[in-house]
Each structure stands twice: as C-alpha cells, then as structure tokens.
Design a protein around this motif. Structure first.
Motif, PDB file in Angstrom:
ATOM      1  N   LEU A  11      -7.586   5.652  12.895  1.00 39.83           N
ATOM      2  CA  LEU A  11      -8.645   5.107  12.024  1.00 39.83           C
ATOM      3  C   LEU A  11      -8.778   5.964  10.771  1.00 39.83           C
ATOM      4  CD1 LEU A  11     -11.094   3.237  11.458  1.00 39.83           C
ATOM      5  CD2 LEU A  11     -12.477   4.886  12.753  1.00 39.83           C
ATOM      6  N   ALA A  12      -8.777   7.280  10.939  1.00 39.14           N
ATOM      7  CA  ALA A  12      -8.945   8.184   9.796  1.00 39.14           C
ATOM      8  C   ALA A  12      -7.809   8.029   8.799  1.00 39.14           C
ATOM      9  CB  ALA A  12      -9.022   9.633  10.284  1.00 39.14           C
ATOM     10  N   ALA A  13      -6.587   7.916   9.292  1.00 39.89           N
ATOM     11  CA  ALA A  13      -5.441   7.774   8.384  1.00 39.89           C
ATOM     12  C   ALA A  13      -5.526   6.462   7.614  1.00 39.89           C
ATOM     13  CB  ALA A  13      -4.140   7.848   9.181  1.00 39.89           C
ATOM     14  N   THR A  14      -5.914   5.394   8.300  1.00 42.41           N
ATOM     15  CA  THR A  14      -6.017   4.087   7.648  1.00 42.41           C
ATOM     16  C   THR A  14      -7.147   4.088   6.622  1.00 42.41           C
ATOM     17  OG1 THR A  14      -5.224   3.064   9.690  1.00 42.41           O
ATOM     18  CG2 THR A  14      -6.244   1.619   8.053  1.00 42.41           C
ATOM     19  N   HIS A  15      -8.275   4.657   6.990  1.00 41.17           N
ATOM     20  CA  HIS A  15      -9.401   4.775   6.050  1.00 41.17           C
ATOM     21  C   HIS A  15      -8.986   5.585   4.830  1.00 41.17           C
ATOM     22  CE1 HIS A  15     -13.042   6.820   4.465  1.00 41.17           C
ATOM     23  NE2 HIS A  15     -13.543   5.599   4.570  1.00 41.17           N
ATOM     24  N   GLY A  16      -8.255   6.667   5.045  1.00 42.63           N
ATOM     25  CA  GLY A  16      -7.825   7.500   3.933  1.00 42.63           C
ATOM     26  C   GLY A  16      -6.916   6.765   2.972  1.00 42.63           C
ATOM     27  N   LEU A  17      -6.011   5.954   3.514  1.00 44.50           N
ATOM     28  CA  LEU A  17      -5.102   5.182   2.656  1.00 44.50           C
ATOM     29  C   LEU A  17      -5.881   4.200   1.793  1.00 44.50           C
ATOM     30  CD1 LEU A  17      -2.304   4.184   1.739  1.00 44.50           C
ATOM     31  CD2 LEU A  17      -2.294   2.687   3.760  1.00 44.50           C
ATOM     32  N   PHE A  18      -6.784   3.445   2.391  1.00 47.86           N
ATOM     33  CA  PHE A  18      -7.537   2.446   1.630  1.00 47.86           C
ATOM     34  C   PHE A  18      -8.499   3.109   0.644  1.00 47.86           C
ATOM     35  CE2 PHE A  18      -5.677  -0.309   4.672  1.00 47.86           C
ATOM     36  CZ  PHE A  18      -5.740  -1.590   4.151  1.00 47.86           C
ATOM     37  N   ALA A  19      -9.055   4.253   1.017  1.00 48.13           N
ATOM     38  CA  ALA A  19      -9.932   4.982   0.090  1.00 48.13           C
ATOM     39  C   ALA A  19      -9.157   5.444  -1.135  1.00 48.13           C
ATOM     40  CB  ALA A  19     -10.569   6.170   0.808  1.00 48.13           C
ATOM     41  N   SER A  20      -7.926   5.883  -0.924  1.00 48.82           N
ATOM     42  CA  SER A  20      -7.115   6.337  -2.057  1.00 48.82           C
ATOM     43  C   SER A  20      -6.768   5.182  -2.986  1.00 48.82           C
ATOM     44  CB  SER A  20      -5.839   7.013  -1.554  1.00 48.82           C
ATOM     45  OG  SER A  20      -4.968   6.082  -0.931  1.00 48.82           O
ATOM     46  N   MET A  21      -6.587   3.994  -2.424  1.00 45.55           N
ATOM     47  CA  MET A  21      -6.319   2.824  -3.262  1.00 45.55           C
ATOM     48  C   MET A  21      -7.531   2.474  -4.110  1.00 45.55           C
ATOM     49  SD  MET A  21      -4.276   0.491  -0.458  1.00 45.55           S
ATOM     50  CE  MET A  21      -3.890  -0.820  -1.614  1.00 45.55           C
ATOM     51  N   ILE A  22      -8.709   2.607  -3.530  1.00 43.85           N
ATOM     52  CA  ILE A  22      -9.940   2.303  -4.281  1.00 43.85           C
ATOM     53  C   ILE A  22     -10.122   3.276  -5.439  1.00 43.85           C
ATOM     54  CG2 ILE A  22     -12.456   2.227  -4.118  1.00 43.85           C
ATOM     55  CD1 ILE A  22     -12.122   1.244  -1.224  1.00 43.85           C
ATOM     56  N   GLU A  23      -9.717   4.520  -5.269  1.00 43.64           N
ATOM     57  CA  GLU A  23      -9.871   5.524  -6.320  1.00 43.64           C
ATOM     58  C   GLU A  23      -9.154   5.108  -7.596  1.00 43.64           C
ATOM     59  OE1 GLU A  23     -11.711   8.329  -6.661  1.00 43.64           O
ATOM     60  OE2 GLU A  23     -12.667   7.476  -4.872  1.00 43.64           O
ATOM     61  N   ALA A  24      -8.098   4.310  -7.468  1.00 44.47           N
ATOM     62  CA  ALA A  24      -7.332   3.889  -8.644  1.00 44.47           C
ATOM     63  C   ALA A  24      -7.931   2.682  -9.354  1.00 44.47           C
ATOM     64  CB  ALA A  24      -5.885   3.577  -8.222  1.00 44.47           C
ATOM     65  N   VAL A  25      -8.980   2.074  -8.783  1.00 48.57           N
ATOM     66  CA  VAL A  25      -9.607   0.904  -9.399  1.00 48.57           C
ATOM     67  C   VAL A  25     -10.355   1.326 -10.653  1.00 48.57           C
ATOM     68  CG1 VAL A  25     -11.350  -0.901  -9.084  1.00 48.57           C
ATOM     69  CG2 VAL A  25      -9.768  -0.344  -7.214  1.00 48.57           C
ATOM     70  N   GLU A  26     -10.126   0.644 -11.759  1.00 52.38           N
ATOM     71  CA  GLU A  26     -10.717   1.008 -13.038  1.00 52.38           C
ATOM     72  C   GLU A  26     -12.047   0.316 -13.302  1.00 52.38           C
ATOM     73  OE1 GLU A  26      -7.885   0.452 -16.142  1.00 52.38           O
ATOM     74  OE2 GLU A  26      -6.448   1.888 -15.313  1.00 52.38           O
ATOM     75  N   ASN A  27     -12.193  -0.919 -12.817  1.00 55.52           N
ATOM     76  CA  ASN A  27     -13.439  -1.654 -13.029  1.00 55.52           C
ATOM     77  C   ASN A  27     -14.533  -1.051 -12.154  1.00 55.52           C
ATOM     78  OD1 ASN A  27     -15.452  -3.850 -12.227  1.00 55.52           O
ATOM     79  ND2 ASN A  27     -14.372  -4.852 -13.932  1.00 55.52           N
ATOM     80  N   ALA A  28     -15.575  -0.542 -12.766  1.00 59.78           N
ATOM     81  CA  ALA A  28     -16.607   0.198 -12.039  1.00 59.78           C
ATOM     82  C   ALA A  28     -17.323  -0.673 -11.011  1.00 59.78           C
ATOM     83  CB  ALA A  28     -17.621   0.777 -13.028  1.00 59.78           C
ATOM     84  N   ALA A  29     -17.641  -1.908 -11.387  1.00 55.21           N
ATOM     85  CA  ALA A  29     -18.353  -2.791 -10.465  1.00 55.21           C
ATOM     86  C   ALA A  29     -17.489  -3.117  -9.249  1.00 55.21           C
ATOM     87  CB  ALA A  29     -18.773  -4.062 -11.188  1.00 55.21           C
ATOM     88  N   LEU A  30     -16.208  -3.428  -9.498  1.00 54.99           N
ATOM     89  CA  LEU A  30     -15.302  -3.723  -8.391  1.00 54.99           C
ATOM     90  C   LEU A  30     -15.094  -2.494  -7.512  1.00 54.99           C
ATOM     91  CD1 LEU A  30     -12.540  -5.920 -10.088  1.00 54.99           C
ATOM     92  CD2 LEU A  30     -14.266  -6.671  -8.438  1.00 54.99           C
ATOM     93  N   LYS A  31     -14.973  -1.342  -8.152  1.00 56.39           N
ATOM     94  CA  LYS A  31     -14.765  -0.101  -7.410  1.00 56.39           C
ATOM     95  C   LYS A  31     -15.937   0.168  -6.469  1.00 56.39           C
ATOM     96  CE  LYS A  31     -13.312   4.688  -8.132  1.00 56.39           C
ATOM     97  NZ  LYS A  31     -12.859   5.664  -9.162  1.00 56.39           N
TER      98      LYS A  31
END
Length: 586
Positions: free
Chosen positions: A462-482
C-alpha cells in the motif's frame, strides 16, 4: 463487425507526454530506445492488428475450432497470421536476449498487446500464454530445460500452456490430484486430467510445452505438495527437434459462450514424460510467476475489448439517424439527427471513453513499473515489485469488469442491431465475459487484494502504491486539479489503512467493494494527471477531449466510489445472518 483502428494518438500521448518515456528510459539505461523507435513499433503493431488479425475475428467466431482424430484445427487464416506474427519478431519482444529475444521494455510491448486484444482476443490468447510460460521457464527451470525450450518459446516456433485446473480443483489447488512418478532417466511420468486448457492443442506450431501442476509420491498434503513440470507434446530429440509423440491427448474441446476461435481443451496425461521445473513441492510459487503475468494480460483483454466496443458504438452513433436532438435540429438537410446528439447516448459513450482511457493509463503505468522491476536498481526493483503486487488484482479484476460494462454499453448504443450477430457487438460481450472468470475469478482477485496485498507485510505494498501516485500528483501544474487529486488520494489511503484493520470475515465481505473503490479512486488521480498534462498538447482535439472526459469522470463516475466505500466499511452480519435454507423457500 466494427472496423478496428488502433488508438495510436492516445498511446503516444500517454507514453511520451504523460509518462515521459524518454526520461523513464534514461533512468533505466535504455536511452537507445528513442521516441522515433517507439512510434515505429506502435505504427507497425497497429498495422498488423488492423490489417491481419482484426479481419479474422468475426469469421473465427463463426467457424470455431474443431477436434478430429485427436488433432485440433483453428479457424481459417489463424495459423498463417501466427506465422507472420513470429516471422516479424512480435513474439520475441520481451524474451531474454540470451535466448534470442529482444528484451524490450514492457512499456513498448503492452500497447501492442492491447491492440492485438482489441483486434482478436481469441487469436491473442495463445501468444499471451506462451509469453507467460517463457517467464516461468526463465525464472525457475534449470539450464538444461532452458537450453532446450526457451529459444523456441521466445521466438514462437513452439507455444506454451498453463495446466492447473482439474474438475475438482479450480481456485482450491490443494485438491489437485494429478500424479508425477519418477523415471529412471530423471524425468517424471505425469498422469491425470486438466480442464479449461487454452491452446491445449492447435495447428500453428509443431510442438507445445505444457506447464503442468502435479504431485510427487512423497508430496505433503495441500498446496505445499504441488510441483511444476514441463511436459512437451512431442519429446525433443538430440537435435533439438520434435521427435516421438508424448503420451498425452486432447479429450475434448469445450463448447463455450465466447472465445470460440481459441481451442479450450480437456488434456489427458497418461504417464506422459515431463521434467521438473524448480524445486520439488514449489510448483505453486513457480506457477504464480506465470499466473501473475497472465492476470495483468487478462486485464489487457478487458481493455482491448472495451476499446473495440467503444469504437463500434461511436461509429454507429455518428451514422444512425433517429429523431431530432432535444437541444435543437443538428442536421437540417437530413430527415433526422444522428443519435450521437442524444444526451443519453453521449452519456453511454463518455462512460465507455472515460473507463477505457482511464484503464489504458493504468496499463501504461503498470508497464512502466514492470520496466523498473526488470531494468532498475535493487532498491527500485523492490519498490516496483510492491506496486505491481498491489495493482495486479486491480488491473485484472477492475479492467475486466470494465470490459464487460463497456461492451454491454456498446450493444445498448446499437439498440436492437447490437443484439444481432452480424454487427459484431454481441461477440465482444461474449468474449469479455470469460475475462472476469479465468486466471482467478474477480472475487478471488478482490480477496487477494484486500487480504494479502493490503493487510500483510506491514502495509508495504500500500505504501509503495501510495508513494507512486503521490509523486505523480506532485507534477500536476493546475493548482485546483492538484488539490483535488491530493484530497482523493488521501481519502483512499486513509480508508485503506482503516480497512486493513478489519478481521478476516469483514475483509472477505468487503473485498469486492474495496477493489472497485480503489480502482475508481486511483483512476480519478490518473485522469487528473492526464487532463493536466494534456493542456500542454499541441493537438487541440486531444487537449480539450482529455479535459472534458476528465470532468465527466469526476462528475459522473467517481461518485460510484462512495457506494463501494459505504459497503466496504459496513460489517458482514447481513451477509452471514441468513441460514443456508433461507436462500431457497422450496
């Protein structure tokens, strides 16, 4: 039959813009695999799927397979297409270079596999199982077996099967009874019957390597007493060629709801000569190497069928003229407007599109983790392995449930014509249905996810999967979407941690709901990241299309998670209170 067109534009966007394939490959020391090469592989894979495999799909379903005098014949054109497939090296994409494979990353192969599933899932199935057999032999067989079989399997000159199921032993392999008696020459005599064997025999190749689960004479009871054996259709002579026929046979071919063009055999082994793969009594672990790959590949079958159904429904909706659009006349020179302008039809099409493209993104993300598991550093491999373990039951279970939902929507868009065989849409529904059943039913996938992948190993997967998706969110530029993505991911993680603390009965009762809850949450994150990245695209149709489809998913489909969440947090009392007699009032 709907004419299939490979979704190369979407695949190129996902690989290059969304995933960042060039940077991904550089990090794995694969910089020689550039954008031009990847696009050429996609283009050639699309050409083969569209022009060679897809035209065989409907006729293959009509003809089915036949068994005569112990030999199986597949539909016209199937064997010839396979010879073209292996001649062009497609079967060898993932195989080890040591045995003449191309050893390409999964992120190149997986899009091609999706195309083949969309074009003709019956034809693709035998190739898929051969690739899975290659993994098991590569990881577990001794050098002698590898030298004899791997090059032939990787090239596709020979095919492979997976022989697990017996009439009394499906999910519960502890009931397996096939026997393996030692021979004086180091081989084993395999005796027993296996059912539901895809590609158990065919007229494509001159040999087949069956991977068979059986019990040695001294085997302990249960799953700890299962061993894995390689049992060839023909024994291999000193020149490495098929020689004497082994003592195995096809008892019958199953008459099935779908996948009619793939031979599903009852296989009888009568003291057939086989060789041990891996250590004695470790067969289940060896077979899981093959099964876990096959489970993801079955998820790709669901995705491929969904794409084919969406394309058929969209083309029909554009052409079918019925009534006038409620928002006003759209085609004043015609007697009626196309049904594409009907809001209800658009809702069905957008549901198909949002689920299909969301699952395609999941498949590409999964493939990137398989790349890392194969080519990365030890630490990277360990983390990727945890992500893959967590996502495998979701990929198999949700993507195949999605395939059935989307293919059923395809029939609905067609109306009565969808129910008629000649349009090809009902075949997609029939073909999709088995994907929810084989390689472990989706209920088993859900139970594996919640009881093994979530609740064990101190939450490492679970932690590894959460970490992967969290890292993808960090790259989102639109503040509202992020912010929306972060909130969604946090909800999923917090809920997952809470669910993991439930007892075994609650976990079992919540399993299916948790699988779907997780899938909708994670697809929501993926859709947000796709919509954000698409804003940088110079393709206006893709740019606006991703944005609008993301909005549809978040508004119309993501709320499904709340029903699943309510169910998975409820106790299991209502499931267990009725007595067995109360299921039937007779």
């Amino acid at each position: 039959m709907p004419q299939y067109t490979a979704p190369t534009t979407d695949l190129q966007f996902l690989l290059h813009d969304w995933l960042g394939l060039e940077k991904h490959y550089q990090g794995l020391n694969l910089a020689e695999l550039d954008k031009e090469l990847v696009n050429e592989v996609l283009a050639q894979g699309a050409k083969f799927a569209e022009q060679v495999i897809a035209p065989l799909n409907r006729e293959g379903d009509e003809q089915s397979c036949t068994l005569k005098d112990g030999k199986v014949t597949t539909p016209e054109g199937f064997a010839e297409a396979y010879q073209e497939y292996i001649a062009n090296g497609w079967n060898a994409m993932l195989g080890s270079a040591e045995f003449d494979g191309q050893e390409l990353p999964y992120s190149i192969a997986v899009p091609v596999h999706e195309m083949l599933n969309s074009a003709n899932v019956s034809w693709r199935l035998i190739c898929m199982l051969t690739e899975s057999a290659v993994l098991a032999v590569t990881k577990h067989a001794d050098e002698a077996l590898q030298q004899t079989y791997l090059s032939k399997l990787i090239s596709g000159e020979w095919t492979g099967t997976m022989c697990l199921t017996e009439p009394q032993a499906g999910t519960d392999l502890s009931l397996l009874s096939t026997k393996a008696e030692p021979n004086d020459d180091g081989s084993y005599a395999i005796t027993g019957s296996k059912i539901f064997i895809s590609g158990g025999d065919q007229d494509w190749t001159d040999n087949i390597a069956h991977l068979v689960l059986a019990r040695l004479p001294d085997a302990p009871a249960g799953v700890k007493g299962i061993s894995l054996f390689l049992v060839p259709k023909f024994l291999v002579d000193e020149n490495g060629q098929p020689g004497e026929a082994n003592t195995l046979s096809v008892g019958s071919l199953e008459k099935k709801m779908g996948l009619k063009a793939c031979p599903t055999a009852v296989m009888n082994f009568d003291a057939a000569k086989g060789w041990l793969v891996g250590a004695p009594h470790t067969g289940l672990a060896c077979m899981f190497t093959m099964m876990n790959d096959a489970r993801f590949q079955v998820g790709l079958q669901g995705l491929g069928i969904a794409e084919a159904s969406f394309q058929g429904a969209l083309n029909y909706a554009r052409e079918r003229l019925q009534s006038r659009a409620p928002q006003g006349v759209q085609a004043p020179d015609a007697k009626a407007d196309s049904i594409l302008h009907q809001p209800d039809v658009r809702k069905m099409l957008l549901t198909q599109k949002a689920l299909t493209e969301g699952c395609r993104a999941l498949s590409i993300l999964y493939a990137s983790q398989m790349d890392i598991e194969h080519f990365g550093s030890d630490e990277e491999k360990a983390n990727a392995s945890n992500v893959i373990a967590f996502l495998t039951p979701i990929a198999k279970g949700f993507m195949t449930d999605m395939g059935s939902e989307v293919s059923n929507l395809g029939i609905q868009v067609y109306g009565g014509h969808g129910y008629i065989r000649e349009w090809g849409m009902e075949q997609l529904v029939r073909d999709a249905r088995i994907t929810q059943l084989y390689e472990g039913t989706n209920g088993i996938q859900a139970l594996d996810l919640i009881s093994r992948k979530l609740a064990r190993d101190n939450g490492s997967k679970l932690a590894a999967t959460h970490g992967l998706f969290a890292s993808m969110i960090e790259a989102v530029e639109n503040a509202a979407l992020k912010s929306q993505a972060q909130t969604l991911l946090k909800e999923w993680h917090d809920t997952s941690v809470a669910v993991a603390k439930q007892d075994a009965t609650q976990l079992a009762g919540a399993a299916y709901d948790y699988m779907h809850y997780s899938a909708y949450c994670l697809l929501g994150v993926l859709w947000i990241t796709m919509a954000d990245k698409a804003q940088q695209s110079d393709n206006p149709v893709l740019r606006e299309g991703k944005s609008n489809t993301c909005a549809f998913f978040l508004k119309r489909l993501l709320p499904r998670k709340d029903v699943f969440k309510a169910n998975l947090l409820a106790d299991a009392d209502d499931l267990l209170t009725p007595s067995t007699e109360q299921f039937d009032y007779q």
